[in-house]
Write a protein that holds these residues in place. Structure first.
Motif, PDB file in Angstrom:
ATOM      1  N   LEU A  65       0.838  -1.196   0.000  1.00  0.00           N
ATOM      2  CA  LEU A  65       0.000   0.000   0.000  1.00  0.00           C
ATOM      3  C   LEU A  65       0.873   1.245   0.000  1.00  0.00           C
ATOM      4  O   LEU A  65       1.930   1.279   0.622  1.00  0.00           O
ATOM      5  N   SER A  66       0.396   2.284  -0.675  1.00  0.00           N
ATOM      6  CA  SER A  66       1.095   3.571  -0.679  1.00  0.00           C
ATOM      7  C   SER A  66       0.728   4.333   0.590  1.00  0.00           C
ATOM      8  O   SER A  66      -0.095   3.884   1.391  1.00  0.00           O
ATOM      9  N   LEU A  67       1.300   5.507   0.771  1.00  0.00           N
ATOM     10  CA  LEU A  67       0.993   6.339   1.929  1.00  0.00           C
ATOM     11  C   LEU A  67      -0.486   6.701   1.982  1.00  0.00           C
ATOM     12  O   LEU A  67      -1.075   6.806   3.055  1.00  0.00           O
ATOM     13  N   THR A  68      -1.119   6.830   0.819  1.00  0.00           N
ATOM     14  CA  THR A  68      -2.552   7.145   0.763  1.00  0.00           C
ATOM     15  C   THR A  68      -3.412   5.884   0.706  1.00  0.00           C
ATOM     16  O   THR A  68      -4.570   5.935   0.328  1.00  0.00           O
ATOM     17  N   LEU A  69      -2.814   4.732   1.062  1.00  0.00           N
ATOM     18  CA  LEU A  69      -3.480   3.426   1.119  1.00  0.00           C
ATOM     19  C   LEU A  69      -3.986   2.944  -0.243  1.00  0.00           C
ATOM     20  O   LEU A  69      -4.953   2.193  -0.324  1.00  0.00           O
ATOM     21  N   GLN A  70      -3.322   3.357  -1.300  1.00  0.00           N
ATOM     22  CA  GLN A  70      -3.643   2.869  -2.627  1.00  0.00           C
ATOM     23  C   GLN A  70      -2.820   1.611  -2.889  1.00  0.00           C
ATOM     24  O   GLN A  70      -1.623   1.585  -2.620  1.00  0.00           O
ATOM     25  N   PRO A  71      -3.434   0.548  -3.415  1.00  0.00           N
ATOM     26  CA  PRO A  71      -2.674  -0.689  -3.659  1.00  0.00           C
ATOM     27  C   PRO A  71      -1.623  -0.513  -4.750  1.00  0.00           C
ATOM     28  O   PRO A  71      -1.851   0.164  -5.751  1.00  0.00           O
ATOM     29  N   ARG A  72      -0.483  -1.109  -4.515  1.00  0.00           N
ATOM     30  CA  ARG A  72       0.610  -1.182  -5.484  1.00  0.00           C
ATOM     31  C   ARG A  72       0.918  -2.658  -5.677  1.00  0.00           C
ATOM     32  O   ARG A  72       1.273  -3.350  -4.724  1.00  0.00           O
ATOM     33  N   ILE A  73       0.762  -3.143  -6.881  1.00  0.00           N
ATOM     34  CA  ILE A  73       0.921  -4.563  -7.176  1.00  0.00           C
ATOM     35  C   ILE A  73       2.232  -4.763  -7.923  1.00  0.00           C
ATOM     36  O   ILE A  73       2.425  -4.223  -9.009  1.00  0.00           O
ATOM     37  N   THR A  74       3.118  -5.526  -7.320  1.00  0.00           N
ATOM     38  CA  THR A  74       4.416  -5.807  -7.922  1.00  0.00           C
ATOM     39  C   THR A  74       4.448  -7.271  -8.341  1.00  0.00           C
ATOM     40  O   THR A  74       4.245  -8.158  -7.521  1.00  0.00           O
ATOM     41  N   GLU A  88       7.706  -5.741 -12.215  1.00  0.00           N
ATOM     42  CA  GLU A  88       7.079  -4.459 -12.515  1.00  0.00           C
ATOM     43  C   GLU A  88       6.021  -4.151 -11.474  1.00  0.00           C
ATOM     44  O   GLU A  88       5.386  -5.050 -10.943  1.00  0.00           O
ATOM     45  N   THR A  89       5.870  -2.864 -11.183  1.00  0.00           N
ATOM     46  CA  THR A  89       4.894  -2.392 -10.204  1.00  0.00           C
ATOM     47  C   THR A  89       3.812  -1.617 -10.934  1.00  0.00           C
ATOM     48  O   THR A  89       4.112  -0.773 -11.779  1.00  0.00           O
ATOM     49  N   ALA A  90       2.570  -1.929 -10.592  1.00  0.00           N
ATOM     50  CA  ALA A  90       1.420  -1.265 -11.205  1.00  0.00           C
ATOM     51  C   ALA A  90       0.509  -0.728 -10.117  1.00  0.00           C
ATOM     52  O   ALA A  90       0.535  -1.197  -8.973  1.00  0.00           O
ATOM     53  N   ASP A  91      -0.316   0.262 -10.474  1.00  0.00           N
ATOM     54  CA  ASP A  91      -1.300   0.770  -9.530  1.00  0.00           C
ATOM     55  C   ASP A  91      -2.548  -0.111  -9.570  1.00  0.00           C
ATOM     56  O   ASP A  91      -2.582  -1.126 -10.260  1.00  0.00           O
ATOM     57  N   ALA A  92      -3.581   0.281  -8.835  1.00  0.00           N
ATOM     58  CA  ALA A  92      -4.803  -0.519  -8.745  1.00  0.00           C
ATOM     59  C   ALA A  92      -5.512  -0.659 -10.087  1.00  0.00           C
ATOM     60  O   ALA A  92      -6.240  -1.625 -10.320  1.00  0.00           O
ATOM     61  N   ASN A  93      -5.312   0.298 -11.004  1.00  0.00           N
ATOM     62  CA  ASN A  93      -5.948   0.252 -12.323  1.00  0.00           C
ATOM     63  C   ASN A  93      -5.147  -0.549 -13.343  1.00  0.00           C
ATOM     64  O   ASN A  93      -5.544  -0.659 -14.499  1.00  0.00           O
ATOM     65  N   GLY A  94      -3.990  -1.063 -12.940  1.00  0.00           N
ATOM     66  CA  GLY A  94      -3.157  -1.838 -13.853  1.00  0.00           C
ATOM     67  C   GLY A  94      -2.162  -1.012 -14.637  1.00  0.00           C
ATOM     68  O   GLY A  94      -1.461  -1.544 -15.502  1.00  0.00           O
ATOM     69  N   ASN A  95      -2.073   0.287 -14.367  1.00  0.00           N
ATOM     70  CA  ASN A  95      -1.102   1.137 -15.048  1.00  0.00           C
ATOM     71  C   ASN A  95       0.290   0.884 -14.479  1.00  0.00           C
ATOM     72  O   ASN A  95       0.503   1.042 -13.279  1.00  0.00           O
ATOM     73  N   VAL A  96       1.209   0.501 -15.340  1.00  0.00           N
ATOM     74  CA  VAL A  96       2.569   0.200 -14.897  1.00  0.00           C
ATOM     75  C   VAL A  96       3.263   1.490 -14.472  1.00  0.00           C
ATOM     76  O   VAL A  96       3.326   2.452 -15.221  1.00  0.00           O
ATOM     77  N   MET A  97       3.792   1.461 -13.239  1.00  0.00           N
ATOM     78  CA  MET A  97       4.478   2.623 -12.673  1.00  0.00           C
ATOM     79  C   MET A  97       5.991   2.519 -12.838  1.00  0.00           C
ATOM     80  O   MET A  97       6.671   3.535 -12.905  1.00  0.00           O
ATOM     81  N   GLY A  98       6.499   1.279 -12.862  1.00  0.00           N
ATOM     82  CA  GLY A  98       7.937   1.105 -12.978  1.00  0.00           C
ATOM     83  C   GLY A  98       8.312  -0.346 -13.206  1.00  0.00           C
ATOM     84  O   GLY A  98       7.512  -1.257 -12.989  1.00  0.00           O
TER      85      GLY A  98
END
Length: 153
Positions: A52-61, A111-121
């Motif tokens: 989870l991010s600081l704002t409690l948003q899931p980060r999926i690696t 790779e790490t993505a946000d909750a919507n599946g957008n790849v962040m890195g």
């Protein structure tokens, strides 16, 4: 008035520092761990870890090859994505030579993505001579993971 400003600044600074410290400590905590077994031969098991991010948003690696996960020395974390890795030689029976990825070849390890599946890195390995790989980050990938023992079973 200056004493009030000083006290307000100290309070805000302390609050910001403690929030940053909590974020740094809790950032690698894995809430969900999923394993994906390979369908074909010659492919490694994949791991999917949710933090989870600081704002409690899931980060999926997603880690496409768990051999790149190593024990870490970082406090409050169990694993990290390796910066360097050396492959063991693979011998072919017919030719009798060692097979390694080609020098300069790159592949995505995680790779790490946000909750919507957008790849962040992405964590990418660049292979060198004799199967030695050096990894680097592109974008923002979560590199450290604190995995609770119950998730490993």
């Amino acid at each position: 008035m200056s004493a009030r400003l000083a006290l307000a600044s100290i309070a805000l600074g302390t609050s910001g520092l403690s929030t940053a410290l909590v974020s740094w400590c809790a950032k690698p905590y894995v809430t969900t761990l999923r394993r994906f077994r390979p369908d074909g031969s010659g492919t490694a098991e994949e791991l999917e870890m949710t933090t989870l991010s600081l704002t409690l948003q899931p980060r999926i690696t997603k880690v496409y090859d768990p051999s790149f996960l190593i024990e870490t020395r970082r406090p409050l974390a169990k694993w990290e994505l390796a910066e360097k890795i050396a492959l063991t030689p693979i011998r072919t029976h017919a030719v009798g030579t060692n097979l390694h990825p080609a020098d300069g070849q790159e592949e995505t390890v995680a790779e790490t993505a946000d909750a919507n599946g957008n790849v962040m890195g992405r964590w990418i390995v660049k292979w060198g001579e004799n199967g030695v790989g050096t990894c680097h980050q592109v974008g923002h990938v979560i590199r450290y993971f604190n995995v609770h023992e119950e998730l490993l079973q």
